[in-house]
Scaffold this motif. Sequence first.
Motif, PDB file in Angstrom:
ATOM      1  N   GLY A   1      -1.828  -5.007  -4.288  1.00  0.00           N
ATOM      2  CA  GLY A   1      -2.286  -3.665  -4.619  1.00  0.00           C
ATOM      3  C   GLY A   1      -2.181  -2.704  -3.457  1.00  0.00           C
ATOM      4  N   ALA A   2      -2.705  -1.519  -3.684  1.00  0.00           N
ATOM      5  CA  ALA A   2      -2.655  -0.476  -2.653  1.00  0.00           C
ATOM      6  C   ALA A   2      -3.906   0.399  -2.745  1.00  0.00           C
ATOM      7  N   VAL A   3      -4.248   0.975  -1.600  1.00  0.00           N
ATOM      8  CA  VAL A   3      -5.345   1.943  -1.569  1.00  0.00           C
ATOM      9  C   VAL A   3      -4.772   3.256  -1.043  1.00  0.00           C
ATOM     10  N   ILE A   4      -4.962   4.310  -1.825  1.00  0.00           N
ATOM     11  CA  ILE A   4      -4.474   5.635  -1.434  1.00  0.00           C
ATOM     12  C   ILE A   4      -5.692   6.520  -1.172  1.00  0.00           C
ATOM     13  N   GLU A   5      -5.831   6.953   0.068  1.00  0.00           N
ATOM     14  CA  GLU A   5      -6.948   7.837   0.410  1.00  0.00           C
ATOM     15  C   GLU A   5      -6.415   9.246   0.642  1.00  0.00           C
ATOM     16  N   GLN A   6      -6.977  10.189  -0.100  1.00  0.00           N
ATOM     17  CA  GLN A   6      -6.533  11.581  -0.048  1.00  0.00           C
ATOM     18  C   GLN A   6      -7.690  12.402   0.528  1.00  0.00           C
TER      19      GLN A   6
ATOM     20  N   CYS B   1     -10.687  11.183  -1.748  1.00  0.00           N
ATOM     21  CA  CYS B   1     -10.417  10.512  -3.019  1.00  0.00           C
ATOM     22  C   CYS B   1      -9.797   9.168  -2.690  1.00  0.00           C
ATOM     23  N   LYS B   2     -10.362   8.124  -3.233  1.00  0.00           N
ATOM     24  CA  LYS B   2      -9.864   6.776  -2.947  1.00  0.00           C
ATOM     25  C   LYS B   2      -9.368   6.158  -4.252  1.00  0.00           C
ATOM     26  N   MET B   3      -8.046   6.103  -4.352  1.00  0.00           N
ATOM     27  CA  MET B   3      -7.444   5.501  -5.542  1.00  0.00           C
ATOM     28  C   MET B   3      -7.031   4.078  -5.220  1.00  0.00           C
ATOM     29  N   VAL B   4      -7.446   3.160  -6.065  1.00  0.00           N
ATOM     30  CA  VAL B   4      -7.101   1.747  -5.858  1.00  0.00           C
ATOM     31  C   VAL B   4      -6.140   1.337  -6.953  1.00  0.00           C
ATOM     32  N   ILE B   5      -4.981   0.846  -6.521  1.00  0.00           N
ATOM     33  CA  ILE B   5      -3.996   0.338  -7.466  1.00  0.00           C
ATOM     34  C   ILE B   5      -4.034  -1.185  -7.354  1.00  0.00           C
TER      35      ILE B   5
ATOM     36  N   THR C   1     -14.383  10.228  -4.919  1.00  0.00           N
ATOM     37  CA  THR C   1     -13.634  11.478  -5.099  1.00  0.00           C
ATOM     38  C   THR C   1     -14.234  12.589  -4.227  1.00  0.00           C
ATOM     39  N   ILE C   2     -13.382  13.504  -3.834  1.00  0.00           N
ATOM     40  CA  ILE C   2     -13.827  14.692  -3.069  1.00  0.00           C
ATOM     41  C   ILE C   2     -14.770  15.527  -3.944  1.00  0.00           C
ATOM     42  N   ALA C   3     -14.448  15.609  -5.237  1.00  0.00           N
ATOM     43  CA  ALA C   3     -15.278  16.412  -6.153  1.00  0.00           C
ATOM     44  C   ALA C   3     -16.703  15.878  -6.238  1.00  0.00           C
ATOM     45  N   ASN C   4     -16.849  14.571  -6.030  1.00  0.00           N
ATOM     46  CA  ASN C   4     -18.194  13.978  -6.050  1.00  0.00           C
ATOM     47  C   ASN C   4     -18.868  14.066  -4.687  1.00  0.00           C
ATOM     48  N   GLY C   5     -18.221  14.701  -3.736  1.00  0.00           N
ATOM     49  CA  GLY C   5     -18.802  14.881  -2.409  1.00  0.00           C
ATOM     50  C   GLY C   5     -18.661  13.664  -1.514  1.00  0.00           C
TER      51      GLY C   5
END
Lengths: 168, 160
Positions: B89-94, B149-153, B141-145
């Motif tokens: 998998g992968a972790v994408i942090e924005q 944003c951390k997306m886990v694939i 998520t940034i929207a949640n403060g």
Amino acid sequence: MITNTPSVKSEELDICREGFEHRAAWMYWLLEEAEKAGLDDEFARKAIFNCGCFLGKNVTPQTDDVVEFAMQFTKDAKDVYEMDYVNVTPERVDVEFHYCPMLNAWKKFTDDEAKLARLCDIAMCGDRGTLSEYEQFEFHLGRTIADGNPVCEVGFSKISTNNKGGEE
Amino acid sequence: MKNSKKNMPTNEVLCAMDERRANWLYYLYDEAVKQGMDAKFAEEAIFRCGENYNYAMLQGADDLKAIVDGLTATRVSAWDINISTENDGAVIEQHYCPLVKCWEKTTSDKEKIKTLCAISRKCYEGIFSKIDGFNCSFEQTIANGEGCCKMVISKEKKGE
């Protein structure tokens, strides 16, 4: 018959066009689902008009010079839409768009040409909204690629009378 | 920070396009709510968009690296993205979101921004519904403060 083929291509343009397409794709599916739930186009026209107003209030230049306005307003989309400035005078600017990435996105979801023309007209409410923020300017929309014309005909002019709001 | 690809639009141009998309979502959602709708129609719409729109950057992406590259390549710099990949998998942090930036210009209602973010994230669910073998989820998520944003694939488990 709609013809909408880009004649200028590059990696940079592809990425920009994808950005415009993505917005058009979200719009398409939001309208689809809203229609399923019983909403007609009017909600979308108001919404996109409001988007344009936001742009006119916050982003586009505050100026009395229609040439300055038109050049700034079209700057980021000029190459993407393959625009030609066919008439530039201190009173009026006319622009022809030879390609539309938004139409390209919608065509991926439907072949219904009447629907494509309708979607285009809803999207143009954005420009109508932006121009509504300028008392001194008028927006002109002629034929469009979505309704089968080879180009989209868009114009911006200084208001010559007290009556605002004429589209050809 | 420079873009990872040559011949790229500037970050300013990329973020302006992303903000514009967010702005259209904001007003289409806002106007639909005024007509009595709730977020469900918009979530379904954006999911279907992800499902049906053949994203150019994902064409031919059939392994993890290609999928991650397709999702992020044009925005690594503009969205300040860090990627870590492992076999499964992968972790994408924005760290920057132009969509949230846009919504903050139109509302101070944090709950509304969270709702708009949740609607937008449905696009990824739609995209992954068409990708065999992998799932995606958001842990922050940034929207949640939550800072980023951390997306886990992750690899799809058999039976899912």
